[in-house]
Design an enzyme around this catalytic site. Structure first.
Site, PDB file in Angstrom:
ATOM      1  N   LYS A  36     -14.006  -2.784   1.937  1.00 32.97           N
ATOM      2  CA  LYS A  36     -12.851  -1.947   2.856  1.00 32.97           C
ATOM      3  C   LYS A  36     -13.197  -0.240   2.649  1.00 32.97           C
ATOM      4  O   LYS A  36     -13.270   0.173   1.508  1.00 32.97           O
ATOM      5  CB  LYS A  36     -11.575  -2.231   2.435  1.00 32.97           C
ATOM      6  CG  LYS A  36     -10.379  -1.328   2.996  1.00 32.97           C
ATOM      7  CD  LYS A  36      -9.169  -1.640   2.338  1.00 32.97           C
ATOM      8  CE  LYS A  36      -8.071  -0.786   2.672  1.00 32.97           C
ATOM      9  NZ  LYS A  36      -6.779  -1.145   2.274  1.00 32.97           N
ATOM     10  N   LYS A  53     -13.257  -1.257  -2.565  1.00 34.01           N
ATOM     11  CA  LYS A  53     -12.376  -0.330  -1.716  1.00 34.01           C
ATOM     12  C   LYS A  53     -12.698   0.867  -2.095  1.00 34.01           C
ATOM     13  O   LYS A  53     -12.569   1.539  -2.965  1.00 34.01           O
ATOM     14  CB  LYS A  53     -10.811  -0.620  -2.185  1.00 34.01           C
ATOM     15  CG  LYS A  53      -9.969   0.126  -1.370  1.00 34.01           C
ATOM     16  CD  LYS A  53      -8.497  -0.080  -1.458  1.00 34.01           C
ATOM     17  CE  LYS A  53      -7.345   0.517  -0.850  1.00 34.01           C
ATOM     18  NZ  LYS A  53      -6.007   0.377  -1.083  1.00 34.01           N
TER      19      LYS A  53
HETATM   20  C1  PBG Z   1      -3.026   0.419  -0.267  1.00 42.25           C
HETATM   21  C2  PBG Z   1      -3.705   0.087   1.209  1.00 42.25           C
HETATM   22  C3  PBG Z   1      -4.114   1.136   1.850  1.00 42.25           C
HETATM   23  C4  PBG Z   1      -4.601   0.358   2.990  1.00 42.25           C
HETATM   24  C5  PBG Z   1      -4.290  -1.110   2.580  1.00 42.25           C
HETATM   25  N1  PBG Z   1      -3.835  -0.976   1.244  1.00 42.25           N
HETATM   26  C6  PBG Z   1      -3.876   2.440   1.866  1.00 42.25           C
HETATM   27  C7  PBG Z   1      -4.585   3.276   0.636  1.00 42.25           C
HETATM   28  O1  PBG Z   1      -5.350   2.702  -0.155  1.00 42.25           O
HETATM   29  O2  PBG Z   1      -4.327   4.361   0.883  1.00 42.25           O
HETATM   30  C8  PBG Z   1      -5.398   0.773   3.929  1.00 42.25           C
HETATM   31  C9  PBG Z   1      -5.321   0.092   5.377  1.00 42.25           C
HETATM   32  C10 PBG Z   1      -5.743   0.696   6.499  1.00 42.25           C
HETATM   33  O3  PBG Z   1      -6.433   1.880   6.410  1.00 42.25           O
HETATM   34  O4  PBG Z   1      -5.772  -0.026   7.624  1.00 42.25           O
HETATM   35  N2  PBG Z   1      -1.759  -0.429  -0.429  1.00 42.25           N
END
Ligand code: PBG
Length: 322
Positions: A248, A195
């Protein structure tokens, strides 16, 4: 053999021939629809940066899940928008937390759809960080116990799968141990292993109210410049017991999806995030491109890169497009 004996255009001439020659297909079985659950009743609050998406109260989440299922969608991923936040993110693991209530209502109505949950503290902490703070920094080890507690509470409320998205070191092992201790050894962990610290989460943070009040997430999420480090994250999560791993965002990281696919035999998922969806929506709204075509092309590219499963805000539309 080359031209004129070989003419690659031969198999592209008609819809039928193109269908026979197609290497990558989209199949609803491999898509997951994210949903945002909020307090209240009868709430369907449209989200600015995510046209078509809404914050849904528990009753509306149940209705939405039933509709998705009737369209053929197989799984949803729940995010919570709690009524209150505090420094420890208590709402993340509370028995009567917003996601836990939604899970119980969904389980009771038996919507016949897979229930996945995002496990992170950022939607529940007053400061918007993914863990508890010590000396102004996100404290890794102190956060692990809270994430584990959150994951157990989700499974006890009816989640089929938990998806830790916090990027703390050691969280998969901590969650696995806690689930096993609670007699939940059958519950899978699909971890957001690779991520990245991405600008493409912008609309989501507005939707989920999870924007950090100060600083950013670069002390725990991956540097967009790195791919070897992403592979190390995947390796660690799998060693700690992750059943599948997520890359991601998706579109700016197709090379990462491909590399993870080639390196590991575990299922590889990809999250087609909010900013990727919002960009197409915005361009389509001005008439600069065709949404359906751009969405199908994007989703096909993610699958072609090697993702087995795609989490996408287009899943519901996809159900009607296919
Ligand atoms: C964190 C989380 C995020 C997303 C999913 N889980 C945001 C982040 O890390 O700030 C992003 C998902 C998206 O942008 O569609 N709980």
């Amino acid at each position: 053999m080359s031209f004129p004996t070989t003419r690659l255009r031969r198999l592209r001439r008609t819809t039928t021939l193109r269908g026979l020659a197609r290497e990558t297909r989209l199949d609803l079985d491999t898509f997951v629809q994210p949903l945002f659950v909020c307090p209240g009743e009868g709430v369907r609050q449209p989200l600015d940066g995510l046209p078509g998406m809404m914050q849904l109260s528990v009753d509306e989440t149940v209705r939405e899940a039933e509709e998705l299922r009737s369209l053929g969608v197989r799984a949803i991923l729940l995010f919570g928008v709690p009524e209150a936040k505090d420094d420890a993110g208590t709402g993340a693991w509370a028995t009567d937390g917003i996601v836990q209530r939604a899970l119980r209502a969904l389980t009771a109505s038996d919507p016949g759809i897979g229930l996945l949950t995002d496990v992170c503290l950022c939607e529940y902490t007053a400061h918007g960080h993914c863990g508890v703070l010590e000396d102004g920094e996100v404290a890794n080890d102190a956060t692990l116990a809270l994430l584990a507690r959150t994951a157990v509470s989700h499974v006890e409320a009816g989640a089929d799968v938990v998806c830790p998205s916090d990027m703390m070191d050691g969280r998969v092992a901590a969650i696995r141990a806690a689930l096993d201790d609670a007699g939940r050894e059958r519950a899978p962990i699909v971890s957001y292993a690779a991520k990245y610290a991405s600008a493409f989460y912008g609309p989501f943070r507005d939707a989920a109210g999870s924007k950090p009040s100060s600083g950013d997430r670069r002390s725990h999420q991956l540097d967009p410049a790195n791919i070897r480090e992403a592979l190390r994250e995947c390796e660690q999560d799998l060693e700690e017991g992750a059943d599948a791993i997520i890359v991601k965002p998706a579109l700016a990281y197709l090379d990462v999806i491909r590399a993870v696919r080639e390196r590991f035999d575990a299922p590889v998922w990809a999250y087609n995030v909010s900013g990727e969806y919002a960009m197409v929506k915005a361009a389509a709204a001005t008439g600069w491109l065709d949404e359906r075509q751009a969405a199908l092309e994007s989703l096909t590219a993610i699958r072609r890169a090697g993702a087995d499963v795609v989490i996408s805000y287009w899943t519901k539309d996809l159900a009607t497009w296919l």
